[in-house]
Design a protein around this motif. Structure first.
Motif, PDB file in Angstrom:
ATOM      1  N   THR A  21       0.857  -1.185   0.000  1.00 16.72           N
ATOM      2  CA  THR A  21       0.000   0.000   0.000  1.00 16.72           C
ATOM      3  C   THR A  21       0.892   1.234   0.000  1.00 16.72           C
ATOM      4  N   LEU A  22       0.439   2.260  -0.704  1.00 13.21           N
ATOM      5  CA  LEU A  22       1.163   3.529  -0.773  1.00 13.21           C
ATOM      6  C   LEU A  22       0.167   4.640  -0.471  1.00 13.21           C
ATOM      7  N   ASN A  23       0.412   5.389   0.594  1.00 13.05           N
ATOM      8  CA  ASN A  23      -0.471   6.480   0.991  1.00 13.05           C
ATOM      9  C   ASN A  23       0.242   7.817   0.824  1.00 13.05           C
ATOM     10  N   PHE A  24      -0.518   8.827   0.358  1.00 12.62           N
ATOM     11  CA  PHE A  24       0.035  10.148   0.111  1.00 12.62           C
ATOM     12  C   PHE A  24      -0.453  11.105   1.196  1.00 12.62           C
ATOM     13  N   VAL A  51       4.002  11.838 -11.955  1.00 18.59           N
ATOM     14  CA  VAL A  51       3.601  10.482 -11.584  1.00 18.59           C
ATOM     15  C   VAL A  51       4.536   9.957 -10.501  1.00 18.59           C
ATOM     16  N   TYR A  52       3.962   9.440  -9.428  1.00 17.65           N
ATOM     17  CA  TYR A  52       4.757   8.943  -8.303  1.00 17.65           C
ATOM     18  C   TYR A  52       4.877   7.428  -8.390  1.00 17.65           C
ATOM     19  N   ASP A  53       6.120   6.930  -8.442  1.00 18.81           N
ATOM     20  CA  ASP A  53       6.369   5.495  -8.509  1.00 18.81           C
ATOM     21  C   ASP A  53       7.748   5.221  -7.934  1.00 18.81           C
ATOM     22  N   ALA A  54       7.877   4.073  -7.261  1.00 22.06           N
ATOM     23  CA  ALA A  54       9.153   3.677  -6.656  1.00 22.06           C
ATOM     24  C   ALA A  54       9.696   4.771  -5.739  1.00 22.06           C
ATOM     25  N   MET A  55       8.770   5.426  -5.017  1.00 22.42           N
ATOM     26  CA  MET A  55       9.093   6.446  -4.021  1.00 22.42           C
ATOM     27  C   MET A  55       9.820   7.641  -4.625  1.00 22.42           C
ATOM     28  N   ARG A  56       9.442   8.010  -5.833  1.00 29.99           N
ATOM     29  CA  ARG A  56       9.985   9.209  -6.470  1.00 29.99           C
ATOM     30  C   ARG A  56       8.947   9.778  -7.419  1.00 29.99           C
ATOM     31  N   THR A  57       9.100  11.048  -7.768  1.00 27.45           N
ATOM     32  CA  THR A  57       8.183  11.723  -8.680  1.00 27.45           C
ATOM     33  C   THR A  57       8.844  11.877 -10.045  1.00 27.45           C
ATOM     34  N   ILE A  58       8.126  11.450 -11.087  1.00 29.34           N
ATOM     35  CA  ILE A  58       8.648  11.516 -12.449  1.00 29.34           C
ATOM     36  C   ILE A  58       7.692  12.344 -13.304  1.00 29.34           C
ATOM     37  N   PRO A  59       8.172  13.427 -13.926  1.00 23.68           N
ATOM     38  CA  PRO A  59       7.320  14.205 -14.831  1.00 23.68           C
ATOM     39  C   PRO A  59       7.078  13.420 -16.129  1.00 23.68           C
ATOM     40  N   VAL A  60       5.820  13.185 -16.436  1.00 24.08           N
ATOM     41  CA  VAL A  60       5.457  12.474 -17.666  1.00 24.08           C
ATOM     42  C   VAL A  60       4.651  13.422 -18.548  1.00 24.08           C
ATOM     43  N   CYS A  73       1.403  17.821  -5.231  1.00 27.12           N
ATOM     44  CA  CYS A  73       0.296  17.006  -5.724  1.00 27.12           C
ATOM     45  C   CYS A  73       0.776  16.094  -6.846  1.00 27.12           C
ATOM     46  N   VAL A  74       0.528  14.777  -6.719  1.00 23.65           N
ATOM     47  CA  VAL A  74       1.007  13.814  -7.705  1.00 23.65           C
ATOM     48  C   VAL A  74      -0.119  12.868  -8.114  1.00 23.65           C
ATOM     49  N   SER A  75       0.120  12.152  -9.212  1.00 18.67           N
ATOM     50  CA  SER A  75      -0.747  11.061  -9.633  1.00 18.67           C
ATOM     51  C   SER A  75      -0.001   9.757  -9.434  1.00 18.67           C
ATOM     52  N   ASP A  76      -0.725   8.652  -9.261  1.00 16.58           N
ATOM     53  CA  ASP A  76      -0.073   7.355  -9.164  1.00 16.58           C
ATOM     54  C   ASP A  76      -0.191   6.623 -10.504  1.00 16.58           C
TER      55      ASP A  76
END
Length: 259
Positions: free
Chosen positions: A121-124, A179-188, A153-156
């Motif tokens: 689970t991943l909670n923001f 987009v937040y994945d693998a505990m980091r934020t990536i601009p897509v 503010c991010v999306s998963d």
């Protein structure tokens, strides 16, 4: 075959971030707010067939349901046919995001892939500016807790597919999604490329083709990703395709249920 079959039923955004060269950032782009009346149904179930190259590989069902200001999404992904005999996959994903802002609230997954069984689970927590992940390997019994900064503010991975449907999608334009994945934020970057007629098992649709890319660009000779949304206010993703170095995965809509 083992590596390939594990990926077959997993939804498109997971493939996107596995095959894009991207850099995490502490200054992510601002997530545009969803547009009222676009792409966020009160209740909807979308069913897809999944083909790997020319072979049937799996089925995927996306269920969306609104609850107050939250949009909840549930995905069920199962392998079928020869893939199922070699390496059975039965995955479940859940996510939710704020219908007003687009910000993800939580993301969870329950993976059963061959002998591998992992729940996470991943909670923001935007108030505390951190993301909190809890993971447990059901085979080994090993648990893992991880926290990381949340810059905004991010999306998963899952919400990003349907958040994109809440935007106007004008051909020739683009917008960015953190987009937040693998505990980091990536601009897509979501590039709105063209209008096309797409034939699926559920019918032929007039669509808008969107290509997600990372700022650093697609990994050379690795692959490309596309999503075809209906060219109307519903913006239903009727087809998704990942063209990768080991073959092409295609998701095609087989049914829509609004009950």
């Amino acid at each position: 075959m083992n590596r390939h079959s594990r990926l077959l039923p997993i939804f498109l955004c997971a493939l996107l971030l596995a095959n894009l060269k991207a850099q995490s950032t502490n200054n992510p782009p601002v997530l545009p707010a969803p547009h009222q009346g676009l792409g966020l149904p009160a209740k909807q179930t979308l069913s897809y067939s999944v083909d790997w190259r020319v072979f049937p590989a799996g089925t995927v069902t996306f269920h969306q349901e609104a609850e107050g200001d939250a949009q909840h999404i549930t995905v069920v992904a199962d392998s079928i046919g020869a893939v199922n005999l070699i390496y059975r996959v039965s995955d479940r994903f859940q996510s939710s995001f704020d219908r007003r802002t687009g910000c993800s609230i939580a993301f969870s997954k329950q993976l059963q892939e061959g002998r591998r069984q992992v729940n996470s689970t991943l909670n923001f927590n935007y108030a505390q500016k951190k993301a909190v992940m809890e993971e447990k390997n059901l085979v080994s019994g090993i648990s893992r807790h991880q926290e990381a900064p949340l810059p905004g503010c991010v999306s998963d991975l899952l919400s990003a597919i349907f958040y994109t449907a809440s935007q106007p999608l004008q051909v020739g334009q683009s917008f960015q999604v953190p987009v937040y994945d693998a505990m980091r934020t990536i601009p897509v970057t979501m590039k709105v490329e063209s209008r096309e007629a797409v034939k699926t098992p559920s019918g032929t649709y007039q669509t808008i083709r969107v290509q997600p890319t990372a700022d650093a660009g697609v990994v050379k000779n690795r692959g490309n990703i596309w999503i075809w949304y209906t060219d109307d206010e519903r913006h239903i993703p009727v087809q998704m395709r990942a063209r990768l170095f080991w073959g092409t995965l295609t998701f095609q809509l087989t049914g829509i249920d609004s009950k």
